[in-house]
Design a protein around this motif. Sequence first.
Motif, mmCIF file in Angstrom:
data_model
loop_
_atom_site.group_PDB
_atom_site.id
_atom_site.type_symbol
_atom_site.label_atom_id
_atom_site.label_comp_id
_atom_site.label_asym_id
_atom_site.label_seq_id
_atom_site.Cartn_x
_atom_site.Cartn_y
_atom_site.Cartn_z
ATOM 1 N N ILE A 22 12.347 -15.309 9.118
ATOM 2 C CA ILE A 22 12.836 -16.517 8.192
ATOM 3 C C ILE A 22 11.488 -17.357 7.868
ATOM 4 O O ILE A 22 11.327 -18.017 6.727
ATOM 5 C CB ILE A 22 13.896 -17.382 8.981
ATOM 6 C CG1 ILE A 22 14.978 -16.317 8.841
ATOM 7 C CG2 ILE A 22 13.994 -18.640 8.234
ATOM 8 C CD1 ILE A 22 16.167 -17.081 9.736
ATOM 9 N N ILE A 23 10.830 -17.593 8.987
ATOM 10 C CA ILE A 23 9.592 -18.543 8.785
ATOM 11 C C ILE A 23 8.466 -17.754 7.621
ATOM 12 O O ILE A 23 8.036 -18.656 7.013
ATOM 13 C CB ILE A 23 8.782 -18.870 10.023
ATOM 14 C CG1 ILE A 23 9.645 -19.687 10.921
ATOM 15 C CG2 ILE A 23 7.227 -19.296 9.970
ATOM 16 C CD1 ILE A 23 9.106 -19.805 12.389
ATOM 17 N N ALA A 24 8.486 -16.705 7.727
ATOM 18 C CA ALA A 24 7.318 -15.989 6.665
ATOM 19 C C ALA A 24 7.969 -15.980 5.460
ATOM 20 O O ALA A 24 7.294 -16.336 4.399
ATOM 21 C CB ALA A 24 7.331 -14.493 7.189
ATOM 22 N N PHE A 25 9.264 -15.820 5.148
ATOM 23 C CA PHE A 25 9.912 -15.903 4.031
ATOM 24 C C PHE A 25 9.701 -17.538 3.472
ATOM 25 O O PHE A 25 9.421 -17.813 2.241
ATOM 26 C CB PHE A 25 11.266 -15.561 3.992
ATOM 27 C CG PHE A 25 11.533 -14.088 3.991
ATOM 28 C CD1 PHE A 25 10.779 -13.031 2.990
ATOM 29 C CD2 PHE A 25 12.450 -13.489 4.938
ATOM 30 C CE1 PHE A 25 10.895 -11.909 3.248
ATOM 31 C CE2 PHE A 25 12.723 -12.103 4.852
ATOM 32 C CZ PHE A 25 12.029 -11.203 4.123
ATOM 33 N N LEU A 26 10.000 -18.447 4.258
ATOM 34 C CA LEU A 26 9.766 -19.798 3.754
ATOM 35 C C LEU A 26 8.451 -20.169 3.265
ATOM 36 O O LEU A 26 8.322 -20.975 2.477
ATOM 37 C CB LEU A 26 10.383 -20.745 5.132
ATOM 38 C CG LEU A 26 11.899 -20.714 5.047
ATOM 39 C CD1 LEU A 26 12.275 -21.644 6.333
ATOM 40 C CD2 LEU A 26 12.582 -21.284 3.856
ATOM 41 N N ARG A 30 7.507 -21.402 -0.298
ATOM 42 C CA ARG A 30 6.740 -22.548 -0.448
ATOM 43 C C ARG A 30 5.328 -22.487 -1.302
ATOM 44 O O ARG A 30 4.897 -23.161 -2.224
ATOM 45 C CB ARG A 30 6.466 -23.456 0.810
ATOM 46 C CG ARG A 30 7.853 -23.763 1.212
ATOM 47 C CD ARG A 30 7.431 -24.962 2.297
ATOM 48 N NE ARG A 30 8.572 -25.341 2.995
ATOM 49 C CZ ARG A 30 8.724 -25.616 4.093
ATOM 50 N NH1 ARG A 30 7.822 -25.561 5.092
ATOM 51 N NH2 ARG A 30 10.015 -26.313 4.650
ATOM 52 N N ARG A 31 4.476 -21.264 -1.003
ATOM 53 C CA ARG A 31 3.503 -20.995 -1.360
ATOM 54 C C ARG A 31 3.531 -20.899 -3.235
ATOM 55 O O ARG A 31 2.964 -21.191 -3.814
ATOM 56 C CB ARG A 31 2.751 -19.646 -0.909
ATOM 57 C CG ARG A 31 1.212 -19.547 -1.308
ATOM 58 C CD ARG A 31 0.614 -18.389 -0.615
ATOM 59 N NE ARG A 31 1.253 -17.829 0.800
ATOM 60 C CZ ARG A 31 1.274 -16.852 1.072
ATOM 61 N NH1 ARG A 31 0.362 -15.801 0.379
ATOM 62 N NH2 ARG A 31 1.783 -16.605 2.265
ATOM 63 N N ASN A 32 4.830 -19.952 -3.227
ATOM 64 C CA ASN A 32 4.820 -19.900 -4.728
ATOM 65 C C ASN A 32 5.583 -20.967 -5.362
ATOM 66 O O ASN A 32 5.110 -20.970 -6.650
ATOM 67 C CB ASN A 32 5.888 -18.672 -4.846
ATOM 68 C CG ASN A 32 5.304 -17.064 -4.511
ATOM 69 O OD1 ASN A 32 3.922 -17.050 -4.372
ATOM 70 N ND2 ASN A 32 6.037 -16.383 -4.073
ATOM 71 N N GLU A 33 6.012 -21.801 -4.841
ATOM 72 C CA GLU A 33 6.754 -22.841 -5.434
ATOM 73 C C GLU A 33 5.465 -23.875 -5.677
ATOM 74 O O GLU A 33 5.466 -24.637 -6.639
ATOM 75 C CB GLU A 33 7.689 -23.695 -4.585
ATOM 76 C CG GLU A 33 8.504 -24.942 -5.221
ATOM 77 C CD GLU A 33 9.601 -25.361 -4.284
ATOM 78 O OE1 GLU A 33 9.374 -26.292 -3.678
ATOM 79 O OE2 GLU A 33 10.654 -24.472 -4.007
#
Length: 52
Positions: A22-26, A30-33
């Motif tokens: 979950i932390i990796a996906f977040l 955020r990086r893509n956002e």
Amino acid sequence: MIVLHMGGIPETAMVLGPILLIIAFLRIARRNEAAPGDDDDWDADLGDLPSR
């Protein structure tokens, strides 16, 4: 194998694995956002056959 099981490694992996995913996906989201978006970077003619 019994020694590893008695140490709680599988149980720790079952708890920490999903949390780390979950932390990796977040972080990826955020990086893509945070990346600057450029809405004018598409080319309508991209992939078309050249006109003769």
